[in-house]
Design a protein around this motif. Structure first.
Motif, PDB file in Angstrom:
ATOM      1  N   GLU A  22       0.570  -1.496  -0.224  1.00 58.95           N
ATOM      2  CA  GLU A  22       0.272  -0.252   0.135  1.00 58.95           C
ATOM      3  C   GLU A  22       0.714   1.098  -0.269  1.00 58.95           C
ATOM      4  O   GLU A  22       1.172   2.163  -0.723  1.00 58.95           O
ATOM      5  CB  GLU A  22      -1.014  -0.129   1.181  1.00 58.95           C
TER       6      GLU A  22
ATOM      7  N   ASN B 195       1.934   1.691  -3.448  1.00 57.00           N
ATOM      8  CA  ASN B 195       0.958   1.736  -4.731  1.00 57.00           C
ATOM      9  C   ASN B 195       0.809   0.230  -5.324  1.00 57.00           C
ATOM     10  O   ASN B 195       0.311   0.543  -6.401  1.00 57.00           O
ATOM     11  CB  ASN B 195       1.273   2.950  -5.216  1.00 57.00           C
TER      12      ASN B 195
ATOM     13  N   GLY C 293      -0.288   2.376  -8.615  1.00 55.04           N
ATOM     14  CA  GLY C 293      -0.541   3.478  -9.006  1.00 55.04           C
ATOM     15  C   GLY C 293      -2.148   3.101  -9.788  1.00 55.04           C
ATOM     16  O   GLY C 293      -2.566   2.003  -9.671  1.00 55.04           O
TER      17      GLY C 293
END
Ligand code: ADP
Ligand code: MG
Length: 541
Positions: A104, A107, A350
């Protein structure tokens, strides 16, 4: 608060620690603060945490500290779980939660494929050979970028990968490094096996991009004695054939020229089992699918991994590895992937198609006749900064170039109407900053990495949002920031919908003329939803 001022035992006062935990815990998880470097935040949080623990331990001098580890001590004392941050753990100590937070933080997400190896957090964890690690050090890449963290371990396992990550995020090294690791494990190319062709092929949509990938590959490959040749259109095919015949482990090519060389038997791919399609979606857009497929079909077909992912792989066998990379992956690519990739892991950093946050996007609604004046204004304020100006066809590039040249700007151009020699000279003089303004068509829209481009100006809005994402991605690369300004007119209504959503997604201002325009409310081709008439509503349940 000093616990000694009160009539209670030092260890009963938890205020110092509670405060410390309040500061530290959000930063140890995902709750980072926007606009501040993540590593810096973690560093500060850890420092605060340690100080608070130390302070408390001091106040607790009357009690025996049995544990050597401060956080274990806190855990025992207050029955609170003070988790050690992933960056304080060895690779082997990382638990599922640490990996989730790590992914996280960077990403990183995966789709498809089972038993996906964990990302690497640093080069030391990469299991690369010492030669390759030394090469990475010499090139000066201190830490892997997120796409490199995720894709390199997959490449080292010879898994098929579809890699999607923002423009300028280091996708090239993400496929080059495992490719070189793969080649380094094979027997050296000698007179005996040279004639069977290269060990790996990379395909890219434009000549300039193929040459740039060649340079990025050579940066690492020359430390390992691996030879790299690029074969692109516009140069003597005989010369290229000569270079191939002298032996090379890696060929980097545009698909059209590579298929030419295969058809003329200048090259064979009898021992090529590693193939990379950089900017795969663009090659398909440009109509290169038959050539790409022709090249894939010229590789040995006996080395595909089994369809069933759970089937055991033969350790002594070489399997075909296929990599596809881009910042955008429209559905057309999936068709190709289904046929040629085996249980690919889709790695996304992303979200696909999103422009990097390092780029500030401005869109200005203009009339065609205002564009020149507005461009002059931007260029006049440019100083020594570097800008790329995109137009939609080669004639406009020529016209704009001549107009700016006459006005004494330091300007050069690249478009498909120029000879390859002129294209190469022009790009080189822009790279070396002889000129600070480049007028380009989409020939330079993809993949091209010129480190200091501060501005991208879309003099013409491109016809698709993918082209827009890639064009503006010529700035804001490798952690630097950039500005993209786009001149939008009422002729561009076909992309209004996608552009508006792109601007909203990246928190950029949407010009009111775009926001309220009908064409920005519906995807072209979709049928606008008609509000139900009152009489229909009764039956609409
Ligand atoms: P992409 O293909 O994602 O658009 P590139 O591979 O062209 O990005 O890389 C963009 C820039 O980042 C290049 O100048 C490259 O040298 C640099 N770069 C790549 N990986 C690293 C790294 N690990 N550390 C520092 N710079 C890097
Ligand atoms: Mg690239």
């Amino acid at each position: 608060m000093n616990p000694r001022e009160f009539d209670w035992d030092a260890c009963d006062d938890t205020s110092g620690n509670v405060n410390a935990l309040h500061v530290a815990i959000p930063l140890f998880g995902r709750g980072r603060l926007a606009g501040i470097d993540l590593h810096e935040q973690i560093k500060v949080a850890k420092k605060e945490m340690r100080e608070a623990i130390r302070k408390y331990a001091k106040a607790d001098a009357g009690h025996q500290l049995k544990r050597k580890n401060d956080s274990d001590y806190l855990y025992d004392k207050f029955d609170m779980k003070v988790d050690v941050h992933w960056s304080d753990k060895m690779h082997g100590e990382m638990n599922a939660r640490d990996w989730r937070i790590f992914k996280e933080d960077f990403n990183i997400s995966y789709k498809g494929g089972s038993r996906v190896p964990h990302p690497i957090r640093s080069w030391d964890e990469s299991k690369l050979s010492s030669e390759l690690l030394a090469a990475v050090r010499r090139v000066g890449y201190k830490a892997p970028t997120p796409i490199q963290m995720a894709a390199i371990p997959l490449g080292l396992q010879q898994r098929d990968v579809i890699g999607v990550a923002e423009t300028g995020s280091g996708k090239t090294a993400a496929f080059v490094i495992p490719m070189l690791a793969y080649i380094a494990r094979l027997p050296p190319l000698t007179e005996d096996n040279e004639a069977e062709g290269p060990y790996a092929v990379v395909m890219a949509p434009t000549r300039e991009l193929a040459q740039q990938i060649e340079q990025e590959t050579v940066k690492f490959a020359h430390f390992l004695g691996i030879r790299v040749v690029s074969i692109v259109g516009g140069q003597s095919i005989e010369e290229q054939a000569f270079k191939i015949r002298q032996g090379c482990e890696v060929v980097i090519a545009t698909p059209g020229r590579l298929i030419d060389c295969l058809e003329r038997r200048y090259i064979v791919l009898n021992q090529c089992n590693y193939v990379v399609l950089d900017e795969a979606d663009r090659m398909i857009d440009m109509g290169f699918e038959p050539q790409v497929v022709g090249v894939l079909d010229a590789m040995p077909s006996t080395n595909y991994k089994p369809m069933n992912e759970d089937e055991e792989l033969d350790e002594n066998k070489t399997y075909r590895t296929t990599y596809m990379f881009s910042a955008t992956m429209p559905p057309v690519v999936e068709r190709l992937a289904k046929k040629y990739l085996r249980n690919p892991v889709v790695v996304t950093v992303g979200s696909a198609g999103k422009a990097t946050d390092l780029i500030t996007q401005h869109v200005i609604m203009v009339k065609e006749s205002e564009k020149m004046f507005r461009l002059h204004k931007i260029l006049d304020e440019l100083g020594n900064k570097i800008a790329m100006v995109f137009v939609n066809d080669k004639n406009s590039a020529g016209t704009l170039f001549r107009a700016l040249d006459r006005a004494h700007y330091r300007v050069t151009t690249i478009n498909g109407g120029m000879s390859q020699r002129n294209r190469d000279n022009s790009l080189e003089s822009f790279r070396t900053k002889k000129y600070n303004v480049m007028i380009a068509t989409d020939v330079l829209g993809r993949g091209i990495d010129i480190p200091d481009v501060a501005y991208v100006i879309n003099y013409d809005m491109p016809p698709t949002i993918e082209l827009y994402t890639h064009r503006i991605g010529r700035t804001g690369r490798a952690g630097k920031t950039g500005i993209a300004t786009t001149f939008l007119t009422l002729h561009d209504t076909n992309v209004f919908y996608d552009l508006k959503h792109m601007l909203i997604q990246s928190n950029s201002p949407v010009p009111p003329e775009l926001s309220r325009h009908e064409a920005s409310k519906f995807k072209p081709g979709s049928i606008p939803h008609k509000p139900l008439r009152r009489s229909d509503r009764v039956f609409a349940h």
